[in-house]
Design an enzyme around this catalytic site. Structure first.
Site, PDB file in Angstrom:
ATOM      1  CG  ASN A 149     -10.570 -10.568   0.793  1.00 25.44           C
ATOM      2  OD1 ASN A 149     -10.924 -11.819   0.434  1.00 25.44           O
ATOM      3  ND2 ASN A 149      -9.075 -10.660   1.288  1.00 25.44           N
ATOM      4  N   GLY A 208     -12.970 -10.473  -5.445  1.00 29.65           N
ATOM      5  CA  GLY A 208     -14.125 -10.401  -6.231  1.00 29.65           C
ATOM      6  C   GLY A 208     -13.968 -10.436  -7.864  1.00 29.65           C
ATOM      7  CG  HIS A 209     -13.927 -13.749  -9.660  1.00 33.37           C
ATOM      8  ND1 HIS A 209     -13.554 -14.340  -8.399  1.00 33.37           N
ATOM      9  CD2 HIS A 209     -14.530 -14.930 -10.005  1.00 33.37           C
ATOM     10  CE1 HIS A 209     -13.904 -15.354  -8.012  1.00 33.37           C
ATOM     11  NE2 HIS A 209     -14.714 -15.694  -9.172  1.00 33.37           N
ATOM     12  NE  ARG A 261      -3.170 -19.446  19.746  1.00 35.51           N
ATOM     13  CZ  ARG A 261      -2.206 -19.474  20.718  1.00 35.51           C
ATOM     14  NH1 ARG A 261      -1.372 -20.535  20.849  1.00 35.51           N
ATOM     15  NH2 ARG A 261      -1.619 -18.262  20.801  1.00 35.51           N
ATOM     16  CD  GLN A 313      -7.351 -11.486  -1.597  1.00 38.16           C
ATOM     17  OE1 GLN A 313      -7.063 -12.550  -1.061  1.00 38.16           O
ATOM     18  NE2 GLN A 313      -8.668 -11.105  -1.606  1.00 38.16           N
ATOM     19  CG  ASP A 317      -8.495  -5.965 -23.959  1.00 41.14           C
ATOM     20  OD1 ASP A 317      -8.033  -6.746 -23.530  1.00 41.14           O
ATOM     21  OD2 ASP A 317      -9.453  -5.350 -23.761  1.00 41.14           O
TER      22      ASP A 317
HETATM   23  P1  IMP Z   1      -8.378  -6.688   3.121  1.00 35.82           P
HETATM   24  O1  IMP Z   1      -7.839  -7.944   2.528  1.00 35.82           O
HETATM   25  O2  IMP Z   1      -9.905  -6.489   2.886  1.00 35.82           O
HETATM   26  O3  IMP Z   1      -7.925  -6.864   4.576  1.00 35.82           O
HETATM   27  O4  IMP Z   1      -7.447  -5.504   2.351  1.00 35.82           O
HETATM   28  C1  IMP Z   1      -6.219  -5.349   2.363  1.00 35.82           C
HETATM   29  C2  IMP Z   1      -5.615  -4.880   1.217  1.00 35.82           C
HETATM   30  O5  IMP Z   1      -5.657  -5.608   0.267  1.00 35.82           O
HETATM   31  C3  IMP Z   1      -6.331  -3.678   0.645  1.00 35.82           C
HETATM   32  O6  IMP Z   1      -5.265  -2.829   0.041  1.00 35.82           O
HETATM   33  C4  IMP Z   1      -7.242  -4.004  -0.415  1.00 35.82           C
HETATM   34  O7  IMP Z   1      -7.670  -3.099  -1.380  1.00 35.82           O
HETATM   35  C5  IMP Z   1      -6.539  -5.195  -1.043  1.00 35.82           C
HETATM   36  N1  IMP Z   1      -7.194  -6.153  -1.425  1.00 35.82           N
HETATM   37  C6  IMP Z   1      -8.006  -7.396  -0.774  1.00 35.82           C
HETATM   38  N2  IMP Z   1      -8.721  -7.999  -1.834  1.00 35.82           N
HETATM   39  C7  IMP Z   1      -8.251  -7.580  -3.029  1.00 35.82           C
HETATM   40  C8  IMP Z   1      -8.529  -8.116  -4.467  1.00 35.82           C
HETATM   41  O8  IMP Z   1      -9.372  -9.055  -4.429  1.00 35.82           O
HETATM   42  N3  IMP Z   1      -8.093  -7.442  -5.291  1.00 35.82           N
HETATM   43  C9  IMP Z   1      -7.217  -6.407  -4.980  1.00 35.82           C
HETATM   44  N4  IMP Z   1      -7.123  -5.786  -3.773  1.00 35.82           N
HETATM   45  C10 IMP Z   1      -7.575  -6.446  -2.877  1.00 35.82           C
END
Ligand code: IMP
Length: 423
Positions: A38, A40-41, A140, A222, A331
């Protein structure tokens, strides 16, 4: 200072990747302790730009990379990332804790199913199967990395859970499951075979490294306000990005961490649903979104954007015990006539200095703004003294309000556009 942690102080996407990459140069190990793909960078060095999900940024410096037990692994994604890294000619030294839970195909379908439909209150997840996979871990019923390394165990575990998932998907959500338990056992065992060489006890390795005074960089996937307990529940992820989460996610004592760096974007952004007190709309939000290229790395969704939120950051400092801050994307504010920051929220009855524990508390809250004259950056500033006076005023205000020093300032995507803020 062997243990340094880098945590997003807002709703994620603060630019942690760039800060981790910058600090990784002097680290021995870079470790993730929560989250999965979830996150990303995008990390850029001179000729290489990599979009990564599972692998933390230290990979560009060919450091030892570790994925701790508190993380989820989607083997299909991870294997693609490994191939990408190898194609870029980088040496990969990766250890994955066998205790990590695996995102299975039915987790993706469940995430998708729970986020669809007319009368569903959506979280706006990344649909990567994160919630369902962490739920199975707590129940579990999860499949761990160690399980996909052994066909007999994998078949047995899937035998216990697959039918329940299939029934839920088909009977509750009206979906059609097109794969069988045998098919996924076969596929995931073969993915396991590709990853087997990376299995190792991250807890043991990190603790030994800290004992030997090696520098270990811990990176949250996150941001603070997506924490499952202390974020804007239920609009959160299913794990713990807070500094405290690292101890459990790696399997180490908390005193392994001696520096805690809060990554703060010079404004605020959020992707997905949930409260956002300083959110902008209309032209102002379009301008900030375009200037900051605020589109999700994982999903491509346009991010919601708004001004800096001091009550939120005060709370992040309290929750994480930041010893310093890294301020990113300064910036993006360059050239804007007036820059604002919320210093409190006001409701007809109360004035908040901190983020309230309940989303309800925010419903009628209006941000109280302080306005700053704008500034223009050249993007080539090398030290704090080179910054325009108005930018310095904005940064000093943040430090004073948060009672925490800013040690790094990012003024562009390149490594060279990072200022070490010695004053
Ligand atoms: P999940 O982690 O995919 O279950 O998403 C749950 C919430 O966290 C949602 O609002 C996503 O947009 C947010 N979220 C999850 N990972 C990121 C991230 O790396 N950056 C920003 N928001 C994230």
């Amino acid at each position: 200072m062997p243990g340094i942690i880098v945590v997003g102080a807002q709703f994620g996407d603060e630019g942690k990747g760039k800060i981790t990459d910058f600090l990784a140069k002097n680290a021995d190990i870079v470790a993730r302790y929560q989250g999965g793909n979830n996150a990303g960078h995008t990390v850029c060095a001179k000729e290489t730009t990599l979009k990564l999900n599972h692998i933390p940024s230290g990979v560009l410096y060919e450091k030892e990379i570790m994925i701790g037990a508190g993380c989820l692994v989607d083997p299909r994604t991870l294997i693609k990332e490994i191939e990408l890294i190898k194609k870029a000619g980088l040496r990969l030294r990766l250890t994955i804790d066998p205790r990590c839970h695996i995102i299975m195909p039915y987790h993706n379908l469940l995430d998708e199913a729970m986020e669809s439909g007319e009368n569903v209150e959506k979280i706006g997840t990344t649909k990567k199967g994160i919630g369902p996979a962490y739920a199975d871990k707590a129940l579990r019923q999860g499949i761990r990395f160690e399980d996909i390394l052994n066909m007999e165990i994998l078949e047995k575990k899937l035998g216990n859970v697959f039918e329940k998932k299939k029934q839920a998907l088909e009977k509750v959500f009206g979906m059609k499951v097109t794969f069988t338990a045998q098919e996924i056992a076969k596929e995931y065992f073969s993915l396991g075979e590709k990853l087997a060489g990376y299995a190792g006890d991250v807890s043991l390795e990190v603790c030994n490294a800290v004992k030997k005074k090696k520098t270990v960089l811990f990176e949250s996937a996150q941001g603070t306000f997506l924490d499952n307990d202390f974020g804007t529940y239920p609009y959160v992820t299913s794990s713990h990005p807070l500094t405290g989460g690292a101890a459990i996610g790696i399997g180490m004592p908390i005193n392994n961490i001696s520096r805690a760096i809060g990554v703060v974007k010079a404004y605020t952004s959020r992707v997905g649903e949930g409260p956002f007190p300083t959110e902008l709309s209309g032209n102002e939000s379009d301008m900030l979104r375009e200037k900051g290229n605020e589109y999700g790395t994982v999903t491509g969704r346009p991010r919601r954007v708004g001004w800096l939120d001091i009550p939120m950051l005060r709370t992040a400092c309290r929750l994480n015990g930041f010893t310093e801050l890294a301020l990113t994307k300064l910036d993006v504010l360059s050239g804007i006539k007036q820059v604002k920051a919320a210093i409190a929220y006001r409701t007809p009855k109360i004035r908040f200095r901190f983020f309230p524990y309940s989303n309800k508390g925010l419903e009628k809250a209006e941000p109280v703004y302080k306005t700053f004259p704008g500034f223009t950056l050249a993007g080539r500033e090398k030290k704090f003294a080179d910054l325009p006076k108005n930018a310095k005023t904005y940064l000093s205000f943040i430090e004073k309000e948060l009672k925490t020093p800013i040690s790094l300032i990012s003024i562009g995507p390149e490594r060279s556009q990072t200022i070490i803020a010695k004053k």
